[in-house]
Design a protein around this motif. Sequence first.
Motif, short mmCIF file in Angstrom:
data_model
loop_
_atom_site.label_atom_id
_atom_site.label_comp_id
_atom_site.label_asym_id
_atom_site.label_seq_id
_atom_site.Cartn_x
_atom_site.Cartn_y
_atom_site.Cartn_z
N LEU A 4 7.60 3.79 8.33
CA LEU A 4 6.96 2.75 7.53
C LEU A 4 5.58 2.41 8.10
O LEU A 4 4.61 2.26 7.35
N MET A 31 3.06 4.89 7.23
CA MET A 31 2.70 4.79 5.82
C MET A 31 1.79 3.58 5.57
O MET A 31 1.32 3.38 4.47
N PRO A 37 -4.82 4.33 -3.68
CA PRO A 37 -4.66 4.11 -2.23
C PRO A 37 -5.46 2.90 -1.76
O PRO A 37 -6.61 2.73 -2.15
N LEU A 56 4.23 2.58 -3.64
CA LEU A 56 2.79 2.66 -3.39
C LEU A 56 2.11 3.67 -4.30
O LEU A 56 0.93 3.53 -4.64
N ASP A 57 2.86 4.71 -4.72
CA ASP A 57 2.29 5.74 -5.59
C ASP A 57 1.89 5.22 -6.97
O ASP A 57 1.17 5.90 -7.69
N LEU A 100 12.13 4.61 3.07
CA LEU A 100 10.85 5.32 3.21
C LEU A 100 10.40 5.87 1.86
O LEU A 100 9.26 5.66 1.44
N ALA A 101 11.32 6.58 1.18
CA ALA A 101 10.99 7.15 -0.12
C ALA A 101 10.74 6.06 -1.16
O ALA A 101 9.86 6.20 -2.02
N GLU A 102 11.49 4.95 -1.06
CA GLU A 102 11.32 3.86 -2.03
C GLU A 102 9.94 3.20 -1.87
O GLU A 102 9.29 2.86 -2.87
N CYS A 103 9.50 3.03 -0.63
CA CYS A 103 8.18 2.44 -0.39
C CYS A 103 7.08 3.40 -0.84
O CYS A 103 6.08 2.97 -1.44
N ARG A 104 7.27 4.69 -0.58
CA ARG A 104 6.30 5.70 -1.01
C ARG A 104 6.17 5.66 -2.53
O ARG A 104 5.07 5.61 -3.08
N ALA A 105 7.33 5.64 -3.22
CA ALA A 105 7.33 5.61 -4.69
C ALA A 105 6.63 4.35 -5.19
O ALA A 105 5.88 4.38 -6.17
#
Length: 286
Positions: free
Chosen positions: A170, A173, A142, A137-138, A130-135
Amino acid sequence: LTILMLLGFSLSIALLVWWLLGRPRSMEGELKRALRAREFVPYLQPLVSSIDGKVLGAEVLMRWQHPSSGLVRPDLFIPQAEESGIIVPMTQLLMQTVAQQLSQWQQRLPTGFHIGFNISAVHCRDLSLLAECRAFLDHFPPGQLVLVLELTERELLVATPTTLALFKGLDDMGVLLAIDDFGTGHSSLLYLQQFHVDYLKIDQSFISKIGTESLSEHIVDNVIDLGTRLGLALVAEGVETQAQAEYLRGKGVDYLQGYLFGHPVPLRQFCNERLPQEVTAQPMRG
Ligand code: C2E
Ligand code: MG
Ligand code: MG
Ligand code: MG
């Protein structure tokens, strides 16, 4: 003589033990070294629209840039990397590399560009993805990128509170889930029932026999039918001929991937050759 025979015997036992234990361990050690040396690099293969052939996205395929063996294909090291769990930091490195390099091409990335990563089942044992995908996409404005995770079926992924929470997170997100090599794994249909799946990737072993083997054609037709009924997007993998592409377009398959449209190439080369050129302003006429 007895002493010599005993020596010989114990030597062969020692060799056998070394072969059984030492060999796999050295592969793991070699993978760890390669990870520290950042030898795992992203190759990208285009995903095109079946209607107009436009590049809509890409799949990231890992390559091992080995100092002495050259470029190593994933089937030679991914299974061992999965077994030892080292595939997780390898994938993390791959996602970071792609995010950093691809974000330099932002002006040329079409809005909604799909970027797919292959994710092993071991990577889904906790919520770190979850955090890896967020990082990932950041790195992008958007909506510019659509992140797709392709689940391979070499290892069985079961619905546990953790995997359910992971895929819910996911989905929230906006990350899409694809079932890779659909039709070859034992868990495909279970996945559809248990997780929110967005895409089916029809395995190339069926695609390659379109036009030559009616059984494979029936399987392709039925996967398309199933995907359409479930409201899923369909991707055909391993499209190599115009005839296969035409067949699939006729059946309403939205996305095509395969050597006909492009081989996997290093990320930089992909961006240079396959992303639309920047729109340059018309020179003023004086
Ligand atoms: P996959 O995800 O199903 O990827 C498709 C494979 O088919 C790729 O092989 C690609 O190069 C190949 N291919 C694409 N178009 C054609 C075509 O028209 N004809 C033929 N004959 N082959 C085509 P590749 O790159 O050797 O990867 C093999 C497998 O290794 C992948 O299958 C995937 O399961 C795994 N893999 C690759 N990268 C990663 C990764 O980063 N993480 C994980 N966990 N697995 C990966
Ligand atoms: Mg894949
Ligand atoms: Mg979803
Ligand atoms: Mg596949």
